[in-house]
Write a protein that holds these residues in place. Sequence first.
Motif, PDB file in Angstrom:
ATOM      1  N   VAL A 122      54.806  71.925  80.636  1.00 60.23           N
ATOM      2  CA  VAL A 122      55.865  72.976  81.319  1.00 60.23           C
ATOM      3  C   VAL A 122      56.166  72.501  82.244  1.00 60.23           C
ATOM      4  N   LEU A 172      61.682  65.639  79.230  1.00 59.50           N
ATOM      5  CA  LEU A 172      61.447  66.702  77.930  1.00 59.50           C
ATOM      6  C   LEU A 172      62.323  65.533  76.637  1.00 59.50           C
ATOM      7  N   ASN A 178      57.198  69.706  77.497  1.00 61.98           N
ATOM      8  CA  ASN A 178      57.625  70.760  75.870  1.00 61.98           C
ATOM      9  C   ASN A 178      58.925  71.711  76.643  1.00 61.98           C
ATOM     10  N   LYS A 179      58.915  71.821  77.941  1.00 60.97           N
ATOM     11  CA  LYS A 179      60.369  72.432  78.234  1.00 60.97           C
ATOM     12  C   LYS A 179      59.719  72.655  79.750  1.00 60.97           C
TER      13      LYS A 179
END
Length: 258
Positions: A122, A172, A178-179
Motif C-alpha cells: 500500500v 499501481l 496494490n493500493k
Amino acid sequence: MSYQYLLYDEEEKVGFISLNRPEKRNALSQGLLEELTTLLLKIGQEKKVKVVVLKGIGKTFSAGHDLKEIADGTPQDVLKLFQTCYLTMRAIREIPQPVIAQVHGVATAAGCQLVAAADLAVAAEDALFATPGVKIGLFCTTPAVFLSRNVGRKKAMEMLLTGEFMPAREALIYGLVNKVVPPGELETATRELAGKIARYSLSAIGAGKRAFYQQINMEDFQALNYATEVISLNTTTADAQEGIRAFLEKREPKWSDD
C-alpha cells in the motif's frame, strides 16, 4: 527482544515492523538486514500474528543499501551484505504470514526490492519508486529480480536503465503496489487491509501463500496438478473442517490460532 535498527509491535494479530534508521533514510545496512531476517523468522516460528506490516520511520520508506558499507567494505564484506539481503528476501517469502509493505516517501534500489518482494503493498499517493543504481555505475541487479516479477520486462528494464522515479499511481497501474491512498490515510488503509486478512486462519493463509509461489512459474496443468494436491490435503486440516462446518451452520468460524 530489543532491536537497534527496528521497532516492533503487535496489535490484534498484526505485527508492525518499522525500519528505524531515519537519519540514514532507512538504509539497509548489514546490521539492519540481520535484525530484520531474525525478526521475520521469529514471527514465522511463533505464529502469534497472522499478518506483518513493514514500514519506515521518518521521511523515507528505504533508500536501499548503505552505500558507505559498500564503498568501505572488502569484496568479502560486500558479498556478505548482499547474501544477508538474500536471506531477508527468503524470510519474507517463506514465513506463513503475508507481508504488506506500507510505503511513504521514496523506495529506491534495495528499498524498492523490499516493496517488490513483499506479498502486498500500500503506497501513499506521493510515494516514489526507483532503481537508480545505473546512475552510480552499480546496476540494480538484485532489485531487478523481484521488480521484473512485479511490473513486467519492459517497464522493469526502463526503470533499471534510466534510474528514474515511478510515481505511486504508475506503480499501481504496473502492479508494483496494490493500493494508493492520500498520505494521511496510509496508516489506516494498511491497517484495514491487514485486519481483513488477520480475520482468517493462519494455517490456511500460510498454506495458500506457500502454494501460490510454488505454482507461479509452473506450466498451467503442472500447476493445477500441484494445486489439486495442496487443496485436497488442506481439506483435512482442523481449520478447513471448522470453516466448512461454520459455513454450513451459518455461523462465524473459530480458528485454531484465535
